[in-house]
Design a protein around this motif. Structure first.
Motif, PDB file in Angstrom:
ATOM      1  N   ASP A 201     -24.795  16.588  33.397  1.00 15.07           N
ATOM      2  CA  ASP A 201     -23.877  15.891  34.479  1.00 15.07           C
ATOM      3  C   ASP A 201     -22.488  16.657  34.569  1.00 15.07           C
ATOM      4  O   ASP A 201     -22.135  17.724  33.739  1.00 15.07           O
ATOM      5  CB  ASP A 201     -23.710  14.386  33.861  1.00 15.07           C
TER       6      ASP A 201
ATOM      7  N   ILE B  42     -17.417  12.597  32.466  1.00 17.19           N
ATOM      8  CA  ILE B  42     -16.075  12.467  31.831  1.00 17.19           C
ATOM      9  C   ILE B  42     -16.338  13.456  30.502  1.00 17.19           C
ATOM     10  O   ILE B  42     -15.209  13.751  29.794  1.00 17.19           O
ATOM     11  CB  ILE B  42     -15.724  11.120  31.145  1.00 17.19           C
ATOM     12  N   GLY B  43     -17.528  13.756  29.941  1.00 17.16           N
ATOM     13  CA  GLY B  43     -17.660  14.627  28.797  1.00 17.16           C
ATOM     14  C   GLY B  43     -17.202  13.692  27.385  1.00 17.16           C
ATOM     15  O   GLY B  43     -16.711  12.612  27.594  1.00 17.16           O
TER      16      GLY B  43
ATOM     17  N   ASN C 167     -27.129   7.430  31.124  1.00 11.41           N
ATOM     18  CA  ASN C 167     -25.684   7.891  30.426  1.00 11.41           C
ATOM     19  C   ASN C 167     -25.083   8.929  31.552  1.00 11.41           C
ATOM     20  O   ASN C 167     -23.966   8.875  31.751  1.00 11.41           O
ATOM     21  CB  ASN C 167     -25.743   8.571  29.144  1.00 11.41           C
TER      22      ASN C 167
ATOM     23  N   ALA D 154     -17.336   7.032  22.579  1.00 12.46           N
ATOM     24  CA  ALA D 154     -16.270   8.096  22.572  1.00 12.46           C
ATOM     25  C   ALA D 154     -15.279   7.238  22.996  1.00 12.46           C
ATOM     26  O   ALA D 154     -15.314   6.204  23.831  1.00 12.46           O
ATOM     27  CB  ALA D 154     -16.601   9.197  23.404  1.00 12.46           C
TER      28      ALA D 154
ATOM     29  N   LEU E 294     -28.049   6.622  21.857  1.00 15.39           N
ATOM     30  CA  LEU E 294     -28.200   8.212  21.676  1.00 15.39           C
ATOM     31  C   LEU E 294     -28.794   7.954  19.969  1.00 15.39           C
ATOM     32  O   LEU E 294     -29.396   8.807  19.544  1.00 15.39           O
ATOM     33  CB  LEU E 294     -26.921   8.735  21.435  1.00 15.39           C
ATOM     34  N   TYR E 295     -28.380   7.077  19.109  1.00 14.45           N
ATOM     35  CA  TYR E 295     -28.860   6.929  17.870  1.00 14.45           C
ATOM     36  C   TYR E 295     -30.237   6.751  17.851  1.00 14.45           C
ATOM     37  O   TYR E 295     -31.189   7.272  17.166  1.00 14.45           O
ATOM     38  CB  TYR E 295     -28.130   5.881  17.323  1.00 14.45           C
TER      39      TYR E 295
ATOM     40  N   ASN F 170     -32.353   6.564  28.651  1.00 12.09           N
ATOM     41  CA  ASN F 170     -31.193   6.511  28.118  1.00 12.09           C
ATOM     42  C   ASN F 170     -30.389   7.658  28.607  1.00 12.09           C
ATOM     43  O   ASN F 170     -29.313   7.544  28.939  1.00 12.09           O
ATOM     44  CB  ASN F 170     -31.155   6.515  26.691  1.00 12.09           C
TER      45      ASN F 170
ATOM     46  N   TYR G 218     -21.769   7.879  32.724  1.00 17.46           N
ATOM     47  CA  TYR G 218     -20.554   8.484  32.410  1.00 17.46           C
ATOM     48  C   TYR G 218     -20.009   9.527  33.344  1.00 17.46           C
ATOM     49  O   TYR G 218     -19.392  10.553  33.233  1.00 17.46           O
ATOM     50  CB  TYR G 218     -20.566   9.155  30.913  1.00 17.46           C
TER      51      TYR G 218
ATOM     52  N   PHE H 244     -27.323  17.485  27.855  1.00 20.10           N
ATOM     53  CA  PHE H 244     -28.320  17.203  26.936  1.00 20.10           C
ATOM     54  C   PHE H 244     -29.439  17.885  26.713  1.00 20.10           C
ATOM     55  O   PHE H 244     -30.117  17.925  27.963  1.00 20.10           O
ATOM     56  CB  PHE H 244     -28.470  15.429  26.883  1.00 20.10           C
TER      57      PHE H 244
ATOM     58  N   GLY I  94     -20.920  -0.474  26.937  1.00 19.61           N
ATOM     59  CA  GLY I  94     -22.045   0.383  26.365  1.00 19.61           C
ATOM     60  C   GLY I  94     -22.355  -0.122  24.939  1.00 19.61           C
ATOM     61  O   GLY I  94     -21.056  -0.979  24.242  1.00 19.61           O
ATOM     62  N   THR I  95     -22.959  -0.084  24.194  1.00 21.10           N
ATOM     63  CA  THR I  95     -23.366  -0.403  22.725  1.00 21.10           C
ATOM     64  C   THR I  95     -23.100   0.700  21.669  1.00 21.10           C
ATOM     65  O   THR I  95     -22.902   0.396  20.607  1.00 21.10           O
ATOM     66  CB  THR I  95     -24.418  -1.231  22.526  1.00 21.10           C
TER      67      THR I  95
ATOM     68  N   SER J 184     -21.434  16.961  30.364  1.00 18.76           N
ATOM     69  CA  SER J 184     -22.217  17.006  29.281  1.00 18.76           C
ATOM     70  C   SER J 184     -23.418  17.510  29.679  1.00 18.76           C
ATOM     71  O   SER J 184     -23.945  17.336  30.755  1.00 18.76           O
ATOM     72  CB  SER J 184     -22.210  15.786  28.583  1.00 18.76           C
TER      73      SER J 184
ATOM     74  N   MET K 193     -21.725   4.168  18.017  1.00 20.90           N
ATOM     75  CA  MET K 193     -20.603   5.187  17.879  1.00 20.90           C
ATOM     76  C   MET K 193     -20.520   5.271  19.516  1.00 20.90           C
ATOM     77  O   MET K 193     -21.404   5.694  20.314  1.00 20.90           O
ATOM     78  CB  MET K 193     -21.001   6.542  17.711  1.00 20.90           C
TER      79      MET K 193
HETATM   80  P1  ADP Z   1     -23.773   3.562  25.133  1.00 16.85           P
HETATM   81  O1  ADP Z   1     -23.839   4.486  26.316  1.00 16.85           O
HETATM   82  O2  ADP Z   1     -24.396   2.296  25.210  1.00 16.85           O
HETATM   83  O3  ADP Z   1     -22.354   3.544  24.715  1.00 16.85           O
HETATM   84  P2  ADP Z   1     -24.944   5.710  23.780  1.00 16.85           P
HETATM   85  O4  ADP Z   1     -25.385   5.858  22.443  1.00 16.85           O
HETATM   86  O5  ADP Z   1     -26.041   6.117  24.781  1.00 16.85           O
HETATM   87  O6  ADP Z   1     -24.411   4.485  24.048  1.00 16.85           O
HETATM   88  O7  ADP Z   1     -23.799   6.853  23.900  1.00 16.85           O
HETATM   89  C1  ADP Z   1     -23.110   6.932  22.728  1.00 16.85           C
HETATM   90  C2  ADP Z   1     -21.719   7.209  23.498  1.00 16.85           C
HETATM   91  O8  ADP Z   1     -21.738   8.622  23.761  1.00 16.85           O
HETATM   92  C3  ADP Z   1     -21.133   6.763  24.699  1.00 16.85           C
HETATM   93  O9  ADP Z   1     -20.498   5.576  24.338  1.00 16.85           O
HETATM   94  C4  ADP Z   1     -20.214   7.668  25.371  1.00 16.85           C
HETATM   95  O10 ADP Z   1     -19.079   7.757  24.503  1.00 16.85           O
HETATM   96  C5  ADP Z   1     -20.970   9.041  24.939  1.00 16.85           C
HETATM   97  N1  ADP Z   1     -21.954   9.467  25.723  1.00 16.85           N
HETATM   98  C6  ADP Z   1     -23.318   9.532  25.776  1.00 16.85           C
HETATM   99  N2  ADP Z   1     -23.788  10.076  26.920  1.00 16.85           N
HETATM  100  C7  ADP Z   1     -22.674  10.609  27.746  1.00 16.85           C
HETATM  101  C8  ADP Z   1     -22.590  11.375  28.682  1.00 16.85           C
HETATM  102  N3  ADP Z   1     -23.491  11.870  29.508  1.00 16.85           N
HETATM  103  N4  ADP Z   1     -21.364  11.767  29.033  1.00 16.85           N
HETATM  104  C9  ADP Z   1     -20.137  11.328  28.327  1.00 16.85           C
HETATM  105  N5  ADP Z   1     -20.373  10.840  27.286  1.00 16.85           N
HETATM  106  C10 ADP Z   1     -21.460  10.295  26.844  1.00 16.85           C
END
Ligand code: ADP
Length: 691
Positions: free
Chosen positions: A609, A612-613, A579, A629, A644-645, A575, A583, A670, A639-640, A668, A627
């Motif tokens: 990475d 877009i942050g 991401n 962004a 991350l949750y 995951n 992203y 992680f 995405g759903t 970002s 959730m």
């Molecule tokens: P999804 O990618 O399916 O939307 P995630 O739960 O993996 O769901 O991520 C939740 C949200 O977090 C993403 O929709 C995105 O807005 C933000 N996000 C996660 N990882 C990144 C990343 N590496 N760079 C920027 N935004 C990210």
């Protein structure tokens, strides 16, 4: 004998010489009447004083009984003796000279005016004497008659008087040194004495004040009627209290007054001693302090009323043990018990058997409570999910926001340090404001939603499986030449269909995981695994899926073991890597590191990475369910918001932590931290498990 006394004697002698004018010297002897020795004896016997007659050589010619007794001699013992036997030895030399001089200038005079004369008894003891000399002509020869008095008692009295006088001078100097106004007044209040302090305080000089009636001069404002005050002074002998006095320039001063009534031996009042201290300034400061205190109390009451009116539980804690400073009404209902100010949070919870647990009913350790994180780490914790198990057994799901405060906030809260308020916060002590949001209703709604998601996911699973299998068969059989040949566009459509069903099944699996998590049914199958090889394998796999992104893998150690559920950890890492690619739509490099934190005995994996942050205002909630962004959606990236949750829940189930740092537009990072295995398994097993 002391030199001082010798000096005194020589002074005495010089003084005696100087006292006699030359004129008198000649006149005296011829002017004196001549008496016989018998007449002299009669005179001596009749005299009430101790008397002795000496000749010009200083020998005792006649002595009366009083003189013999005074010096402890028998009636005739002194006859013919030099007069010096009656003096201490240290005076002998000077006395001889003195006597000789006297004989040449015989005049009636006291001996040694202003000096202490000393006599010596036969037994050697000394005593203070007063001697007056007078010339006498005995048998036509000049003699000297000396009248001697024992003045021991008188000298003592004199010394006492001198001492008293000296003390009085000292006392009056002292009184004048005092800053306080010190005055003495007679029974009808006329000023008898007025020190410098009084002059400075009231502005009238001593001369101006003497004889004036003090309360009229000072326009005294009494706290009680003057007559009552006087009656009290009369009955008690003293009075203390505050008075208002008017100074010479008309300004009014507050004085702390102490008054004492002085009586004579018959008990009649003779004077009143009064000491007045200017406390005008002190009173002003006290009044200002009281005003501030009242104001502060009012502010505090207002603040408490405001807090009490709020439906959410709010409290402020201080110190590393989270002692309560203040709490509103709702806090008591949230905890199910009353938390008293000054008590540490942990003690309060233990005392009332209150527990803070997570969604899986596991106790959250104190250092992980949002309150403690704000206090101990200075962290602003937002929307932290906790469940309070109240003393009654009721579970209350809450969202906690805990914000560290500075002591400046504390002062602006206007909460005074009062005794009985426990331990008031001290400067430098951490302080935190905590707000609990009761999310019972939300949880119930969420529960219904979870139910729906769970049912929907289960229901979707079956037809999806059929769809996937049918598609697979269609593609396979067509490839084997069974049935009509498909056109290019039909192939593309089949591929699209396959991708869509894959996405759908991933979503369904994620949804099912969410419901399993909620129900506490997500069970881990853990085994010791080399995380370095796992990450490497995944990085290589993901590199193959993209040409626009460049992965850099930097392991710091060849082997770092952790006891994990391999499949679930793969899910988490996949995951994060997905991401990182997804992203970073403009391509870019992705740096993956695996390191070790010896202090924590943990392994830390970072995925960085340059995409877009995540916007700052959404960072606190990014681990929430569904959730996403705003910038991700605006960029049209699908995405759903479940990944991350699930990742965080899975990592936490591994007793690890997942967090990130991100700057919108810059990328970002992680961070995934897992505890290292304590007993590394044998190398052969490692290989077998991991690769
Ligand atoms: P999804 O990618 O399916 O939307 P995630 O739960 O993996 O769901 O991520 C939740 C949200 O977090 C993403 O929709 C995105 O807005 C933000 N996000 C996660 N990882 C990144 C990343 N590496 N760079 C920027 N935004 C990210």
């Amino acid at each position: 004998m002391s030199n001082e006394q010798d000096d005194r004697s020589s002074n005495l002698e010089q003084q005696a010489i100087a006292e006699t004018p030359l004129q008198d010297k000649r006149a005296t002897a011829s002017a004196l009447p001549n008496i016989t020795v018998a007449e002299g004896r009669t005179h001596l016997n009749l005299s009430p004083d101790a008397e002795v007659i000496i000749d010009s050589l200083g020998r005792v010619v006649l002595v009366n009984e009083q003189a013999a007794t005074l010096f402890g001699y028998g009636p005739h013992e002194l006859n013919g003796q030099p007069l010096e036997v009656l003096l201490p030895e240290r005076f002998h030399t000077v006395h001889v000279a003195h006597r000789r001089t006297y004989v040449t200038t015989p005049l009636r005079r006291p001996m040694g005016v202003g000096f202490d004369l000393v006599g010596r008894r036969k037994d050697g003891s000394e005593f203070s004497v007063d001697i007056s000399l007078r010339p006498i002509v005995l048998d036509r020869t000049l003699h000297v008659i000396g009248a001697i008095r024992d003045v021991t008692a008188q000298r003592l009295l004199e010394r006492e008087r001198v001492r008293l006088a000296e003390r009085l001078v000292l006392q009056s100097t002292l009184i004048n040194l005092a800053h306080d106004a010190i005055l003495v007044r007679d029974p009808i209040s006329r000023v008898l004495s007025w020190n410098r302090g009084a002059e400075a305080l009231y502005g009238w000089t001593e001369k101006e004040a003497l004889g004036r009636v003090s309360h009229m001069l000072l326009k005294t404002h009494f706290p009680v009627r003057r007559a009552a005050l006087n009656a009290l002074l009369e009955s008690e002998g003293h009075w203390e209290g505050e008075l208002l006095h008017t100074q010479r320039d008309g300004s009014v001063v507050t004085v702390e007054s102490r008054q004492v009534l002085i009586r004579d031996e018959r008990g009649a009042a003779t004077a009143i001693l009064e000491i007045n201290r200017d406390i005008t300034q002190r009173r002003k400061v006290e009044q200002a302090q009281t005003a501030v205190h009242i104001e502060t109390l009012a502010q505090r009451t207002f603040l408490q009323q405001l807090l009490d009116a709020l439906p959410s539980s709010i409290y402020v804690v201080h110190g590393r043990d989270a002692r309560l400073v203040l709490a509103n009404h709702a806090a008591a209902s949230t905890w199910g018990a009353e938390w008293s100010p000054g008590h540490p949070m942990r003690g309060f919870l233990e005392e009332h058997h209150i527990r803070i647990v997570d969604a899986q009913e596991r106790s959250i350790p104190p250092e992980a409570w949002a309150t403690m994180r704000a206090l101990l780490d200075g962290e602003t914790v937002l929307q932290h999910q906790e469940i309070i198990r109240q003393p009654s057994g009721t579970s209350l799901p809450i969202l906690v926001n805990a914000v560290p405060l500075t002591s400046l906030y504390w002062q602006s809260l206007g909460v005074p340090d009062e005794p009985g308020e426990g331990h008031p916060p001290r400067n430098g002590e951490p302080l935190a404001l905590v707000i609990h949001q009761d999310v019972r209703l939300l949880k119930e709604a969420e529960y219904s939603k979870d139910e729906f998601i769970s049912i929907a996911a289960h229901e979707l699973r079956q037809p999806l499986a059929v769809l996937k299998a049918a598609l697979g068969t269609l593609v396979l059989q067509t490839a084997r030449g069974h049935g009509p040949k498909l056109a290019e566009w039909q192939h593309e459509m089949l591929q699209d269909l396959e991708q869509a069903t894959d996405r759908l099944s991933t979503l369904t699996e994620d949804l099912l995981d969410v419901s399993r998590l909620q129900a506490g049914q997500l069970v881990l199958q853990r085994a010791s695994t080399n995380l370095v090889s796992l990450v490497q394998r995944l990085v290589e796999r993901f590199q193959k899926t993209t040409t626009r992104h460049q992965f850099a893998f930097q392991p710091e150690h060849p082997i770092l073991e952790a006891t994990i559920d391999l499949q679930r950890m793969e899910q988490v890492l996949s995951n994060l890597l997905t991401n990182a690619i997804k992203y970073s739509p403009q391509s870019g490099s992705i740096v993956v590191t695996v390191g070790k934190d010896d202090a924590d005995h943990a392994v830390e994996i970072r995925v960085q990475d340059a995409g877009i942050g995540i916007p700052r205002h959404q960072q606190a909630r990014i681990f929430g369910r569904f959730m996403r962004a705003d910038n991700a959606q605006a960029a049209g990236i699908s995405g759903t918001g479940l990944g991350l949750y699930l990742c965080r829940a899975l990592v936490e189930q591994h007793a690890g932590r997942l967090w990130f740092e991100s700057t919108e537009g810059a990328g970002s990072t992680f961070f995934l931290r897992l505890p290292l295995s304590y007993t590394p398994p044998l190398p052969e097993r490692r290989d077998e498990n991991n690769l």
